[in-house]
Structures are given as C-alpha cells and as structure tokens.
Design an enzyme around this catalytic site. Structure first.
Site, PDB file in Angstrom:
ATOM      1  N   LYS A 146       0.778  -1.128   0.057  1.00 23.28           N
ATOM      2  CA  LYS A 146      -0.058  -0.070   0.077  1.00 23.28           C
ATOM      3  C   LYS A 146       0.902   1.110  -0.093  1.00 23.28           C
ATOM      4  CE  LYS A 146      -1.839   1.814   3.528  1.00 23.28           C
ATOM      5  NZ  LYS A 146      -2.664   2.185   4.797  1.00 23.28           N
ATOM      6  N   ASP A 164      -6.702   1.010   1.148  1.00 25.22           N
ATOM      7  CA  ASP A 164      -6.651   1.142   2.645  1.00 25.22           C
ATOM      8  C   ASP A 164      -7.994   0.590   3.048  1.00 25.22           C
ATOM      9  OD1 ASP A 164      -8.482   2.776   1.969  1.00 25.22           O
ATOM     10  OD2 ASP A 164      -7.704   4.577   3.271  1.00 25.22           O
TER      11      ASP A 164
END
Length: 247
Positions: A146, A164
């Site tokens: 991420k 997320d």
C-alpha cells in the site's frame, strides 16, 4: 444458480460475482464510467491529505500513516520536516531524536525504527533518492504494497491503486470491486476502472469513504452516486479496523 450475465425471463441479469459466503452485485461498465465521471466533475484534481515537501517526506508520512489518521500525521510532521526533510538529516536526528516528534502517532517506536532504517537504506542503496518501482519501495523497512502504491501514485503519477481500510470497505459495498483482501480489491479495481480515471481514482474513493460513505453513519442522502450504488449488504464488506503493512 444463474451464471453472471446470464439471460433470465428475457432480460439481462446484473453482473454478479460470488465471494466466500456472500454475493456482491457489481456495477456495469457504463455505471462504472458514470461513477467516476461524477467524481471527476465534483473534484477534478483531488490531492492527498498528507502534507509533504518532497518525495522523501511523502514516503515518510505514508509510513507514519499506517493505523493513524492523516491529520495526526500532519500535526507531527509539520515541525519534524522543518529540521529533517532528507534521509541524511533524519539519520542525523536519530531514532531517539525522532520519537518526540511522532510520539502522538500510534506505534511510534516501531515507526521511528522504520523511518531511520529506511533513511539509511535510501542513502546506502538508492543515492538518497526515493525509488520509482514497487519492488524497490517494498524493500524499504516499514513500506508494504500500500505504501509503495501511494508513493508511486502521488509522487510519480503512476496509475496505481492503494487499498486502505476505506477502499476495502466501500468498494464491494458500492459494487465497484469484489474481494475480501486488499490485494483482491486492488486487482479487481485495476481491471474494472476505466483507464482515463485511474490517475485520481484512489483519491476519489478514499475521500468518498472518509467523508460520505462512512462506516458508522453513511451519508447516503448526500451521496452523488447513491442512485448507482448497489448497496450491497454491510456483511459483504466487513473488514478489520486496520490493515497492517508488511514490516
């Protein structure tokens, strides 16, 4: 059980994908385009809410933002970046010198170790420059997939899709993607979002999840895509409160 896209009673069934113990109804290609066109009209140039000065500070802020709010990170990094906005300055500050600046952020001790370690690695292996590939970024301490995707998208303008907690929760609910893990949702979004919207898609979605399609009290009456949203059941997108990054 009918297959996705099968004909029934003379009409086309909306596309369905079966995920473990749940069925998520997906938006059509035309609906996907309309969703992102509305986002684009509302906010043509969305930006990260993290405050950064250069690629290095964006990387550090993203690492610090794991399981923390952007607001809390910005509050801590404002004073920090006044004295340490390069790998060399951060290493000179040291772990014990860094901790007082980020103590208000969760997991500050482990994050301090990561920031100092990644700063040293940038100096030793990358000429103090933030690398431009996911593989190299993921080698940095504290930086998982991420984080790499955020840096590639925000700093280098690459059409990546950082997933997320917000995206993992809202994308199956809306019908944008299928999946129960960040990687599954990321891959589904990359396959389904029209290319012309990919540059800003992550920001539009995170802002939508943060301020409109909230977990506890979604503002459906104010939502600009309410009529397109599939409103898949909350149990179709239940996830843990936090997504830990690879250490």
């Amino acid at each position: 059980m009918s297959l996705p896209g099968a004909q029934s009673s003379g009409r086309l069934i909306s596309p369905l994908l079966l995920i473990p113990e749940k069925i998520v109804e997906l938006l059509t290609t035309e609906e996907m385009t309309e969703v992102f066109e509305r986002f684009r009209r509302r906010n043509p140039d969305p930006r990260s809410e993290l405050v950064w000065k250069n690629p290095y500070t964006m990387l550090v802020s993203t690492v610090l933002s794991a399981q923390a709010t952007d607001k809390s990170v910005n509050k801590a990094t404002g004073p920090l970046y006044e004295i340490a906005d390069t790998p060399e300055k951060m290493v000179a500050l040291g772990e014990e010198g860094l901790i007082p600046y980020i103590k208000s952020i969760g997991l500050y001790r482990s994050k301090a170790k990561h920031v100092i370690a990644l700063s040293k690695m940038l100096i030793e292996r990358f000429g103090s420059q933030v690398p431009r590939t996911r593989e190299e970024l993921e080698q940095l301490p504290g930086a998982g997939r991420k984080t790499a995707n955020v840096v590639l998208n925000v700093v280098f303008g690459q059409p990546t899709m950082p997933v997320d907690t917000h995206l993992l929760r809202i994308c199956p609910k809306i019908g944008l993607a299928v999946g129960t893990t960040p990687l599954q949702v990321e891959q589904s979004l990359l396959e389904r979002i029209p290319a012309q919207y990919m540059q800003h898609a992550h920001h539009w979605l995170i802002l939508h999840g943060r301020y409109t399609c909230t977990a506890r009290s979604p503002q459906c009456s104010e939502c600009i895509i309410n009529d397109l949203c599939k409103h898949n059941g909350e149990d179709a997108c239940e996830v843990a409160a936090d997504i830990p990054e690879k250490k």
